[in-house]
Design a protein around this motif. Structure first.
Motif, PDB file in Angstrom:
ATOM      1  N   UNK A  79       0.837  -1.198   0.000  1.00 28.09           N
ATOM      2  CA  UNK A  79       0.000   0.000   0.000  1.00 28.09           C
ATOM      3  C   UNK A  79       0.872   1.247   0.000  1.00 28.09           C
ATOM      4  N   UNK A  80       0.300   2.332  -0.517  1.00 24.87           N
ATOM      5  CA  UNK A  80       0.970   3.626  -0.509  1.00 24.87           C
ATOM      6  C   UNK A  80      -0.079   4.693  -0.201  1.00 24.87           C
ATOM      7  N   UNK A  81       0.030   5.316   0.970  1.00 21.36           N
ATOM      8  CA  UNK A  81      -0.876   6.397   1.374  1.00 21.36           C
ATOM      9  C   UNK A  81      -0.108   7.705   1.293  1.00 21.36           C
ATOM     10  N   UNK A  82      -0.680   8.683   0.579  1.00 21.52           N
ATOM     11  CA  UNK A  82       0.031   9.933   0.320  1.00 21.52           C
ATOM     12  C   UNK A  82      -0.859  11.123   0.627  1.00 21.52           C
ATOM     13  N   UNK A  83      -0.313  12.099   1.327  1.00 22.87           N
ATOM     14  CA  UNK A  83      -1.031  13.354   1.534  1.00 22.87           C
ATOM     15  C   UNK A  83      -0.621  14.317   0.422  1.00 22.87           C
ATOM     16  N   UNK A  84      -1.560  14.621  -0.447  1.00 26.42           N
ATOM     17  CA  UNK A  84      -1.270  15.485  -1.585  1.00 26.42           C
ATOM     18  C   UNK A  84      -2.084  15.064  -2.791  1.00 26.42           C
ATOM     19  N   UNK A  85      -1.706  15.565  -3.952  1.00 26.76           N
ATOM     20  CA  UNK A  85      -2.461  15.311  -5.179  1.00 26.76           C
ATOM     21  C   UNK A  85      -2.250  13.885  -5.669  1.00 26.76           C
ATOM     22  N   UNK A  86      -3.353  13.213  -5.983  1.00 24.12           N
ATOM     23  CA  UNK A  86      -3.276  11.824  -6.435  1.00 24.12           C
ATOM     24  C   UNK A  86      -2.510  11.703  -7.748  1.00 24.12           C
ATOM     25  N   UNK A  87      -2.778  12.588  -8.693  1.00 35.79           N
ATOM     26  CA  UNK A  87      -2.138  12.488  -9.999  1.00 35.79           C
ATOM     27  C   UNK A  87      -0.625  12.633  -9.890  1.00 35.79           C
ATOM     28  N   UNK A  88      -0.193  13.605  -9.107  1.00 34.25           N
ATOM     29  CA  UNK A  88       1.243  13.806  -8.944  1.00 34.25           C
ATOM     30  C   UNK A  88       1.902  12.606  -8.268  1.00 34.25           C
ATOM     31  N   UNK A  89       1.221  12.038  -7.274  1.00 37.65           N
ATOM     32  CA  UNK A  89       1.800  10.880  -6.589  1.00 37.65           C
ATOM     33  C   UNK A  89       1.938   9.684  -7.526  1.00 37.65           C
ATOM     34  N   UNK A  90       0.944   9.444  -8.360  1.00 38.02           N
ATOM     35  CA  UNK A  90       1.025   8.324  -9.290  1.00 38.02           C
ATOM     36  C   UNK A  90       2.144   8.526 -10.302  1.00 38.02           C
ATOM     37  N   UNK A  91       2.349   9.754 -10.739  1.00 36.22           N
ATOM     38  CA  UNK A  91       3.466  10.038 -11.643  1.00 36.22           C
ATOM     39  C   UNK A  91       4.790   9.774 -10.934  1.00 36.22           C
ATOM     40  N   UNK A  92       4.893  10.169  -9.660  1.00 32.38           N
ATOM     41  CA  UNK A  92       6.107   9.866  -8.890  1.00 32.38           C
ATOM     42  C   UNK A  92       6.340   8.357  -8.804  1.00 32.38           C
ATOM     43  N   UNK A  93       5.293   7.608  -8.517  1.00 38.73           N
ATOM     44  CA  UNK A  93       5.430   6.158  -8.392  1.00 38.73           C
ATOM     45  C   UNK A  93       5.776   5.491  -9.722  1.00 38.73           C
ATOM     46  N   UNK A  94       5.436   6.165 -10.825  1.00 35.00           N
ATOM     47  CA  UNK A  94       5.713   5.582 -12.146  1.00 35.00           C
ATOM     48  C   UNK A  94       7.200   5.456 -12.429  1.00 35.00           C
ATOM     49  N   UNK A  95       8.041   6.180 -11.672  1.00 36.01           N
ATOM     50  CA  UNK A  95       9.491   6.089 -11.881  1.00 36.01           C
ATOM     51  C   UNK A  95      10.002   4.658 -11.740  1.00 36.01           C
ATOM     52  N   UNK A  96       9.425   3.906 -10.795  1.00 37.26           N
ATOM     53  CA  UNK A  96       9.907   2.548 -10.516  1.00 37.26           C
ATOM     54  C   UNK A  96       8.870   1.473 -10.837  1.00 37.26           C
ATOM     55  N   UNK A  97       7.775   1.843 -11.455  1.00 34.72           N
ATOM     56  CA  UNK A  97       6.691   0.896 -11.717  1.00 34.72           C
ATOM     57  C   UNK A  97       6.823   0.268 -13.099  1.00 34.72           C
ATOM     58  N   UNK A  98       6.302  -0.939 -13.228  1.00 28.78           N
ATOM     59  CA  UNK A  98       6.191  -1.561 -14.545  1.00 28.78           C
ATOM     60  C   UNK A  98       4.979  -1.029 -15.291  1.00 28.78           C
ATOM     61  N   UNK A  99       3.943  -0.646 -14.535  1.00 28.82           N
ATOM     62  CA  UNK A  99       2.669  -0.258 -15.129  1.00 28.82           C
ATOM     63  C   UNK A  99       1.830   0.469 -14.085  1.00 28.82           C
ATOM     64  N   UNK A 100       1.127   1.517 -14.510  1.00 28.33           N
ATOM     65  CA  UNK A 100       0.126   2.189 -13.685  1.00 28.33           C
ATOM     66  C   UNK A 100      -1.249   1.830 -14.234  1.00 28.33           C
ATOM     67  N   UNK A 101      -2.178   1.500 -13.347  1.00 26.33           N
ATOM     68  CA  UNK A 101      -3.566   1.238 -13.750  1.00 26.33           C
ATOM     69  C   UNK A 101      -4.470   2.195 -12.997  1.00 26.33           C
ATOM     70  N   UNK A 102      -5.321   2.916 -13.736  1.00 22.46           N
ATOM     71  CA  UNK A 102      -6.254   3.853 -13.123  1.00 22.46           C
ATOM     72  C   UNK A 102      -7.637   3.672 -13.732  1.00 22.46           C
ATOM     73  N   UNK A 103      -8.662   3.975 -12.943  1.00 22.32           N
ATOM     74  CA  UNK A 103     -10.017   4.003 -13.455  1.00 22.32           C
ATOM     75  C   UNK A 103     -10.340   5.382 -13.987  1.00 22.32           C
ATOM     76  N   UNK A 104     -11.378   5.463 -14.792  1.00 21.58           N
ATOM     77  CA  UNK A 104     -11.774   6.753 -15.349  1.00 21.58           C
ATOM     78  C   UNK A 104     -13.283   6.821 -15.460  1.00 21.58           C
ATOM     79  N   UNK A 105     -13.831   7.957 -15.073  1.00 22.42           N
ATOM     80  CA  UNK A 105     -15.260   8.192 -15.245  1.00 22.42           C
ATOM     81  C   UNK A 105     -15.587   8.591 -16.673  1.00 22.42           C
ATOM     82  N   UNK A 106     -14.573   8.757 -17.493  1.00 21.64           N
ATOM     83  CA  UNK A 106     -14.765   9.256 -18.855  1.00 21.64           C
ATOM     84  C   UNK A 106     -14.255  10.678 -18.912  1.00 21.64           C
ATOM     85  N   UNK A 107     -13.322  10.930 -19.786  1.00 21.94           N
ATOM     86  CA  UNK A 107     -12.650  12.222 -19.822  1.00 21.94           C
ATOM     87  C   UNK A 107     -13.273  13.106 -20.889  1.00 21.94           C
TER      88      UNK A 107
END
Length: 234
Positions: A79-107
């Motif tokens: 788990x990763x709990x972060x105080x701050x913006x979700x989008x920025x945190x996921x981009x930070x985590x992408x540095x060491x990730x194989x893949x990011x998966x996110x849901x979308x309500x439709x953009x």
């Protein structure tokens, strides 16, 4: 590249993304990190109020992690709990990730709302491939598994690498208007089918540049009836 990262907010949309992320973790034999971010949205606040919000965020994250652990077959769940913006945190985590998966309500139209959309921002800025899973609730069991589709006639090498890799992992055919003969020779276990037969896709793979501008690729990210993978450099 250490893990699959799931952006999770407790919504039905992120539950659908959780299903896809678990599949990826199981197929790739990688751990899954369930990530949740929170922030106080009302300006200055006393510590008691912020502590209450943090507690709620911890519960959301715990729920997502428990759902993943209870439905996975041996996947390690972190788990990763972060105080701050979700989008920025996921981009930070992408540095060491194989893949990011996110849901979308439709953009709505990108890039106009890219800063206001977690899925859109992460798709545009992550340092690893991003899969945007659209729609609420669990992924429906398909009656017929469709191909992996590459829509570009001149896709980047990273797009084809990812698409053929997903096709091999999921034992699915691949279809594209591009010439795939060179890539098919490198992946003899992946069947290439005619692009005009590419209905009911399992996954559409597009380049990151295409995800950040108007046009066919941007439209797919907003409206595709299946998950969309965004790959490559912006």
């Amino acid at each position: 590249m250490n893990d699959i990262v799931l952006g999770y907010d407790g919504s039905d949309f992120s539950m659908q993304a959780l299903d896809w992320a678990l599949d990826e973790a199981e197929l790739r034999q990688l751990p899954l990190t369930v990530a949740h971010a929170w922030q106080w949205p009302y300006g200055a606040a006393d510590e008691d109020a912020k502590a209450h919000l943090r507690k709620a965020a911890e519960h959301v994250l715990w729920h997502g992690a428990e759902c993943a652990r209870s439905t996975s077959s041996g996947v390690r769940v972190d788990t990763d709990l972060h105080e701050g913006a979700a989008a920025q945190r996921l981009v930070e985590l992408s540095d060491d990730a194989a893949l990011i998966v996110v849901g979308s309500r439709g953009l709505s139209a990108l890039p106009r709302v890219v800063v206001g959309s977690v899925a859109g921002y992460v798709a545009a800025h992550a340092d690893c491939p991003v899969i945007v899973v659209r729609g609420p609730g669990p992924l429906p069991a398909p009656t017929r598994r469709g191909p992996i589709i590459v829509t570009s006639k001149d896709p980047e090498a990273a797009v084809l690498d990812f698409a053929f890799g997903e096709a091999a992992l999921r034992r699915l055919p691949i279809a594209s208007p591009a010439d795939l003969s060179e890539w098919a020779a490198r992946h003899p276990g992946v069947r290439v089918q005619p692009y005009d037969a590419a209905d009911h896709a399992t996954l559409v793979v597009i380049g990151r540049t295409g995800a950040t501008r108007h046009g066919a690729a941007g439209y797919l990210l907003q409206h595709a009836p299946c998950p969309v993978a965004v790959v490559g450099q912006a």
